[in-house]
Design a protein around this motif. Structure first.
Motif, PDB file in Angstrom:
ATOM      1  N   ILE A 152       0.841  -1.202   0.000  1.00 42.52           N
ATOM      2  CA  ILE A 152       0.000   0.000   0.000  1.00 42.52           C
ATOM      3  C   ILE A 152       0.873   1.247   0.000  1.00 42.52           C
ATOM      4  CG2 ILE A 152      -1.535   1.382   1.473  1.00 42.52           C
ATOM      5  CD1 ILE A 152      -3.008  -1.229   2.084  1.00 42.52           C
ATOM      6  N   LEU A 153       1.865   1.288   0.872  1.00 46.81           N
ATOM      7  CA  LEU A 153       2.708   2.477   0.979  1.00 46.81           C
ATOM      8  C   LEU A 153       3.529   2.724  -0.279  1.00 46.81           C
ATOM      9  CD1 LEU A 153       3.835   2.095   4.700  1.00 46.81           C
ATOM     10  CD2 LEU A 153       2.110   3.655   3.768  1.00 46.81           C
ATOM     11  N   LEU A 154       3.822   1.677  -1.036  1.00 37.82           N
ATOM     12  CA  LEU A 154       4.548   1.824  -2.300  1.00 37.82           C
ATOM     13  C   LEU A 154       3.617   2.077  -3.481  1.00 37.82           C
ATOM     14  CD1 LEU A 154       7.272  -0.982  -1.921  1.00 37.82           C
ATOM     15  CD2 LEU A 154       7.574   1.509  -1.712  1.00 37.82           C
ATOM     16  N   GLY A 155       2.314   2.139  -3.210  1.00 34.25           N
ATOM     17  CA  GLY A 155       1.353   2.398  -4.272  1.00 34.25           C
ATOM     18  C   GLY A 155       1.085   1.203  -5.166  1.00 34.25           C
ATOM     19  N   GLN A 156       1.400   0.003  -4.696  1.00 36.63           N
ATOM     20  CA  GLN A 156       1.175  -1.203  -5.482  1.00 36.63           C
ATOM     21  C   GLN A 156      -0.221  -1.765  -5.270  1.00 36.63           C
ATOM     22  OE1 GLN A 156       4.431  -3.525  -3.976  1.00 36.63           O
ATOM     23  NE2 GLN A 156       5.922  -2.541  -5.316  1.00 36.63           N
ATOM     24  N   GLU A 157      -0.862  -1.379  -4.201  1.00 37.31           N
ATOM     25  CA  GLU A 157      -2.228  -1.783  -3.874  1.00 37.31           C
ATOM     26  C   GLU A 157      -3.003  -0.546  -3.460  1.00 37.31           C
ATOM     27  OE1 GLU A 157      -3.641  -4.748  -4.244  1.00 37.31           O
ATOM     28  OE2 GLU A 157      -1.810  -5.801  -4.793  1.00 37.31           O
ATOM     29  N   ILE A 158      -4.317  -0.621  -3.562  1.00 40.37           N
ATOM     30  CA  ILE A 158      -5.170   0.500  -3.182  1.00 40.37           C
ATOM     31  C   ILE A 158      -5.536   0.369  -1.713  1.00 40.37           C
ATOM     32  CG2 ILE A 158      -7.404   1.612  -3.582  1.00 40.37           C
ATOM     33  CD1 ILE A 158      -7.169   0.620  -6.500  1.00 40.37           C
ATOM     34  N   TYR A 159      -5.430   1.469  -0.985  1.00 39.05           N
ATOM     35  CA  TYR A 159      -5.732   1.471   0.439  1.00 39.05           C
ATOM     36  C   TYR A 159      -7.229   1.346   0.696  1.00 39.05           C
ATOM     37  CZ  TYR A 159      -6.359   2.704   5.264  1.00 39.05           C
ATOM     38  OH  TYR A 159      -6.725   2.658   6.570  1.00 39.05           O
ATOM     39  N   SER A 160      -7.553   0.578   1.727  1.00 37.31           N
ATOM     40  CA  SER A 160      -8.878   0.586   2.347  1.00 37.31           C
ATOM     41  C   SER A 160      -8.642   0.296   3.820  1.00 37.31           C
ATOM     42  CB  SER A 160      -9.805  -0.452   1.727  1.00 37.31           C
ATOM     43  OG  SER A 160      -9.538  -1.740   2.260  1.00 37.31           O
TER      44      SER A 160
END
Length: 178
Positions: A152-160
């Motif tokens: 998430i922090l690397l922008g590889q997944e979307i935060y929820s």
């Protein structure tokens, strides 16, 4: 299919790359040669570059090439952790798209008392440098949470707010190995 593994030694590298090309298989290249495991960043990059270029010349695409910069135990070779991190960062610049980078995670914490903490911390640092695959303990819940959070922090997944639950469910939904 991935061939595990070759080194930069021509006597191993050439025939295994021919086999990989013939069977449309990927290859894992361990960045060492007849002189053993490199201790400095430059030599790791040199050997990784040789494996990578040879694999491209053999007809493999960058996404079929996995480089392993060789993780050393922090207890016995403390400076090597930093060298591996720098090597990972530089190896991802070999091409666009870059080769995959893999490590045997448990090597960094070999013979230490804080194995899980060291493994977890090193993995997060390595992911930030460009690591995209690793041999690791998927039963270590805190390690898996660190991976999900790093993605998430690397922008590889979307935060929820429920990202950890979603990550666990994604893993549970994966098909079992045959």
């Amino acid at each position: 299919v991935i061939i595990n593994s070759t080194t930069a030694e021509d006597s191993k590298l050439v025939p295994l790359l021919e086999m990989a090309a013939q069977h449309n298989a990927g290859i894992l290249g361990v960045v060492m040669d007849e002189n053993g495991s490199p201790q400095d960043v430059d030599r790791r990059i040199e050997l990784g570059g040789k494996i990578f270029a040879s694999a491209l010349d053999a007809g493999l695409s960058p996404d079929m090439i996995i480089l392993d910069p060789i993780v050393m135990p922090v207890k016995f070779m403390q400076d090597q952790a930093k060298n591996v991190l720098l090597a990972i960062q530089q190896m991802t610049g070999l091409s666009d798209p870059p080769p995959h980078i893999s490590i045997g995670l448990s090597n960094v914490a070999s013979k230490t008392e804080q194995k899980k903490l060291i493994n977890r911390t090193f993995l997060v640092m390595a992911m930030a440098m460009g690591l995209d695959t690793a041999i690791l303990n998927v039963c270590d819940e805190e390690l898996m949470q660190a991976i999900a959070t790093t993605e998430i922090l690397l922008g590889q997944e979307i935060y929820s707010d429920a990202y950890l639950k979603a990550y666990r469910q994604r893993g549970a939904a994966a098909p079992a190995a045959q």
